[in-house]
Design an enzyme around this catalytic site. Structure first.
Site, PDB file in Angstrom:
ATOM      1  N   GLN A 202      11.933 -14.198   6.289  1.00  0.00           N
ATOM      2  CA  GLN A 202      10.663 -14.793   5.877  1.00  0.00           C
ATOM      3  C   GLN A 202      10.695 -14.857   4.349  1.00  0.00           C
ATOM      4  O   GLN A 202      10.828 -13.825   3.692  1.00  0.00           O
ATOM      5  CB  GLN A 202       9.503 -13.915   6.364  1.00  0.00           C
ATOM      6  CG  GLN A 202       8.143 -14.556   6.160  1.00  0.00           C
ATOM      7  CD  GLN A 202       6.982 -13.613   6.505  1.00  0.00           C
ATOM      8  OE1 GLN A 202       7.137 -12.391   6.526  1.00  0.00           O
ATOM      9  NE2 GLN A 202       5.829 -14.194   6.773  1.00  0.00           N
TER      10      GLN A 202
ATOM     11  N   ASN B 203      -6.829  -3.640  17.912  1.00  0.00           N
ATOM     12  CA  ASN B 203      -5.515  -4.201  18.189  1.00  0.00           C
ATOM     13  C   ASN B 203      -4.461  -3.227  17.670  1.00  0.00           C
ATOM     14  O   ASN B 203      -4.387  -2.969  16.480  1.00  0.00           O
ATOM     15  CB  ASN B 203      -5.410  -5.556  17.463  1.00  0.00           C
ATOM     16  CG  ASN B 203      -4.000  -6.111  17.468  1.00  0.00           C
ATOM     17  OD1 ASN B 203      -3.255  -5.887  18.419  1.00  0.00           O
ATOM     18  ND2 ASN B 203      -3.652  -6.834  16.412  1.00  0.00           N
TER      19      ASN B 203
ATOM     20  N   ASP C 185       5.944  -1.213  11.543  1.00  0.00           N
ATOM     21  CA  ASP C 185       5.241  -0.068  10.957  1.00  0.00           C
ATOM     22  C   ASP C 185       4.428   0.718  11.986  1.00  0.00           C
ATOM     23  O   ASP C 185       3.524   1.461  11.620  1.00  0.00           O
ATOM     24  CB  ASP C 185       4.369  -0.514   9.771  1.00  0.00           C
ATOM     25  CG  ASP C 185       3.211  -1.411  10.179  1.00  0.00           C
ATOM     26  OD1 ASP C 185       3.144  -1.822  11.352  1.00  0.00           O
ATOM     27  OD2 ASP C 185       2.361  -1.690   9.307  1.00  0.00           O
TER      28      ASP C 185
ATOM     29  N   GLU D 186      -9.884  -9.606  12.094  1.00  0.00           N
ATOM     30  CA  GLU D 186      -9.301  -8.620  11.176  1.00  0.00           C
ATOM     31  C   GLU D 186     -10.408  -7.859  10.452  1.00  0.00           C
ATOM     32  O   GLU D 186     -11.491  -8.399  10.197  1.00  0.00           O
ATOM     33  CB  GLU D 186      -8.382  -9.324  10.169  1.00  0.00           C
ATOM     34  CG  GLU D 186      -7.074  -9.789  10.775  1.00  0.00           C
ATOM     35  CD  GLU D 186      -6.320  -8.664  11.457  1.00  0.00           C
ATOM     36  OE1 GLU D 186      -6.000  -7.662  10.808  1.00  0.00           O
ATOM     37  OE2 GLU D 186      -6.057  -8.781  12.672  1.00  0.00           O
TER      38      GLU D 186
ATOM     39  N   ASN E 194      38.402  28.666  -7.599  1.00  0.00           N
ATOM     40  CA  ASN E 194      39.178  27.628  -6.913  1.00  0.00           C
ATOM     41  C   ASN E 194      39.416  26.395  -7.777  1.00  0.00           C
ATOM     42  O   ASN E 194      40.181  25.528  -7.400  1.00  0.00           O
ATOM     43  CB  ASN E 194      38.463  27.210  -5.621  1.00  0.00           C
ATOM     44  CG  ASN E 194      37.077  26.673  -5.883  1.00  0.00           C
ATOM     45  OD1 ASN E 194      36.391  27.109  -6.808  1.00  0.00           O
ATOM     46  ND2 ASN E 194      36.652  25.710  -5.083  1.00  0.00           N
TER      47      ASN E 194
ATOM     48  N   THR F  52       1.473 -12.304   9.377  1.00  0.00           N
ATOM     49  CA  THR F  52       2.227 -11.913  10.582  1.00  0.00           C
ATOM     50  C   THR F  52       2.514 -13.114  11.493  1.00  0.00           C
ATOM     51  O   THR F  52       3.556 -13.171  12.143  1.00  0.00           O
ATOM     52  CB  THR F  52       1.470 -10.828  11.366  1.00  0.00           C
ATOM     53  OG1 THR F  52       0.096 -11.221  11.511  1.00  0.00           O
ATOM     54  CG2 THR F  52       1.511  -9.491  10.646  1.00  0.00           C
TER      55      THR F  52
ATOM     56  N   ARG G 215       0.811  -1.222   0.000  1.00  0.00           N
ATOM     57  CA  ARG G 215       0.000   0.000   0.000  1.00  0.00           C
ATOM     58  C   ARG G 215       0.846   1.274   0.000  1.00  0.00           C
ATOM     59  O   ARG G 215       0.336   2.360  -0.248  1.00  0.00           O
ATOM     60  CB  ARG G 215      -0.945  -0.017   1.220  1.00  0.00           C
ATOM     61  CG  ARG G 215      -2.033  -1.066   1.100  1.00  0.00           C
ATOM     62  CD  ARG G 215      -2.726  -1.330   2.439  1.00  0.00           C
ATOM     63  NE  ARG G 215      -1.928  -2.206   3.312  1.00  0.00           N
ATOM     64  CZ  ARG G 215      -2.314  -2.613   4.527  1.00  0.00           C
ATOM     65  NH1 ARG G 215      -3.485  -2.213   5.010  1.00  0.00           N
ATOM     66  NH2 ARG G 215      -1.548  -3.400   5.259  1.00  0.00           N
TER      67      ARG G 215
END
Ligand code: UD1
Ligand code: CA
Length: 466
Positions: free
Chosen positions: A85, A177, A114, A162, A394, A91, A15
């Site tokens: 992983q 959560n 995150d 979820e 210079n 997760t 995302r």
């Protein structure tokens, strides 16, 4: 029980729509992962397991190692155990990758890479759990995207559902959560054994550990963060910007509490470490990066960017200046619109005015370059006056050369000083000169065509009939 932490940073971060691993996107000039590592490190865990993806994992490893080395945090670096992983299967699957290296007798604190704003004080309360599972939860105004805390009739936590799997009634739950939990490693290991990817995303969710542990008789407790903003999870660029503003406002409050006068705390950006003396004031839109120090009574004008620089007492940086790697003494006045580049050193009372650029040069006490100059690889003696439009040449196209300009030298406007060059104390350079040879002390050097007058000169007249 010893504490171990695991930080998950192996998600694809789809995302964000960016090639950079999500945990390396920055808040306050440091990767999100550095913030969470710092908070976790403050709890003094025995080990910190970092789970990174096969793709991009090396970048993360590199950034963490370089970042901690720069902070001289070798001890923290020594505690890191890397786990990979292979692909983003969720997760729960990510935590499984770390489990072989986790001590079975330890308490495990699981964090996401995150959620950069979590404070050590909040994590410490969570990690103090003795048995069962402690979850960080918060009632959010807008819970979209977060896992919801499902409680039973007696108020006990039963599971996390979820957002993508929640039904209409569950979506109305505002307790969310926040994305970290702590439990004895054994409890997490056992519960991970029972989770299945039977959900909308076909992933192994860490959050399913809660229902599995509850079913096995573990007590699930909720802890709340010190501040609700700590729970911001960064999934999109908009979330990142939101977290950045929260972080900056916190820093603004902190520097004001230490006595800094900020004209507008909403327009202050600090991306590094900032020390300052008493009675300093910053106008709006000042950006500070790296290591910055101000003496007492300094004033920084609007829209200035200051990186890795130090500025002495009573100095003023007027609006729209850029300082990078500069050392400015006391009582100096810089700008407006000046640029000091790496190794620009200004002694007390020196001035660099509008459209003056100084690089790798020492400007002596009270010396001035007030308008439109380039000073590179030079030494300017105390009290020297560099006129408008003076350039130290210079660079010969291959090599850089130094100009050494003595004390109280007066360089007339629009002169080109071709290095290597030495100009002795008290010398004067006539305006418009191109100086290619050394000038002795107290001499006047004029290196320009002599003016001549053409008597009776007629201006051209516009032709007609064409
Ligand atoms: C997650 C939680 C959600 C919580 C929210 C808080 C799950 C299933 N959901 O959702 O309950 O409210 O965080 O911010 O845990 N990661 C991996 N490997 C993977 C997948 C993810 O390491 O295979 C890492 C990501 O890099 C990220 C973290 O885990 O740092 C969280 O993953 P993300 O996809 O952002 O989860 P959310 O959808 O935000
Ligand atoms: Ca997230």
């Amino acid at each position: 029980m010893t504490l171990e932490a695991v930080i998950l940073a192996a998600g694809e971060g789809t995302r964000m729509r960016s090639a950079l691993p999500k945990s390396l996107h920055q808040i306050g000039g440091a990767p999100m992962l550095a913030h969470i590592l710092k908070a976790a490190g403050a709890l003094n865990p025995a080990k910190i397991h970092l789970v990174v993806a096969r793709r991009g994992g090396d970048l993360v490893k590199d950034a963490v190692e370089r970042g901690l080395a720069a902070r001289r945090a070798e001890e923290l670096l020594g505690k890191i155990c890397w786990a990979t992983q292979e692909s983003s299967l969720g997760t729960g699957h990510a935590v499984m990758q770390a489990m072989p290296a986790v001590g079975r007798e330890s308490t495990l604190l699981v964090l996401y890479g995150d959620t950069p704003l979590l404070r050590a004080s909040t994590l410490a309360r969570l990690a103090a759990v003795k048995d069962g599972v402690a979850l960080l939860t918060a009632e959010l105004e807008n819970p979209d995207g977060f896992g919801r805390i499902v409680r039973g009739a007696g108020g006990e936590i039963e599971r996390i559902i979820e957002h993508k799997d929640a039904d209409a009634a569950q979506k109305k739950i505002r307790e969310c959560n926040a994305g970290c939990m702590a439990a004895p490693a054994k409890v997490i290991a056992d519960a991970l054994g029972g989770i299945r990817p039977d959900n909308a995303q076909r992933e192994l969710y860490l959050t399913d550990v809660v229902a599995a542990a509850a079913a096995a008789g573990a007590r699930i407790t909720a802890c709340h963060p010190d501040a609700i903003e700590e729970t911001i999870g960064v999934n999109t660029q908009a979330d990142l910007a939101c977290a950045e503003r929260v972080f900056q406002l916190e820093q603004a409050r902190e520097v004001m509490a230490r006595g800094l006068c900020l004209r507008d705390p909403a327009r202050f950006d600090l991306r590094g470490r900032f020390e300052f003396g008493r009675d300093c004031a910053l106008d709006i839109n000042v950006i500070l990066e790296g290591e910055i120090s101000l003496g007492a009574r300094c004033r920084i004008g609007a829209n200035s960017v200051i990186r890795n620089s130090s500025i002495g007492d009573d100095s003023v940086i007027e609006a729209n200046c850029v300082l990078d790697g500069a050392v400015v003494g006391a009582n100096c006045v810089i700008g407006p619109f000046a640029r000091l580049r790496p190794r620009a050193q200004l002694a007390d009372g020196a001035r660099a005015g509008n459209f003056v650029e100084i690089k790798n040069s020492r400007v002596g006490r009270g010396a001035k370059a007030n308008h439109l100059s380039y000073i590179g690889d030079s030494e300017i003696g105390a009290g020297a006056n560099i006129g408008a439009g003076v350039i130290t040449c210079n660079y010969d196209g291959a090599n850089k050369h130094r100009s050494v300009i003595g004390e109280d030298v007066f360089v007339g406007s629009n002169s080109a000083l071709v290095a290597p060059l030495r100009i002795g104390d008290g010398a004067t350079i006539g305006a418009g000169s191109t100086i290619t040879q050394d000038v002795a002390a107290a001499d006047l050097a004029v290196g320009r065509a002599r003016q001549r007058a053409v008597r009776g000169w007629k201006r051209p007249v516009k032709k007609t009939g064409q």
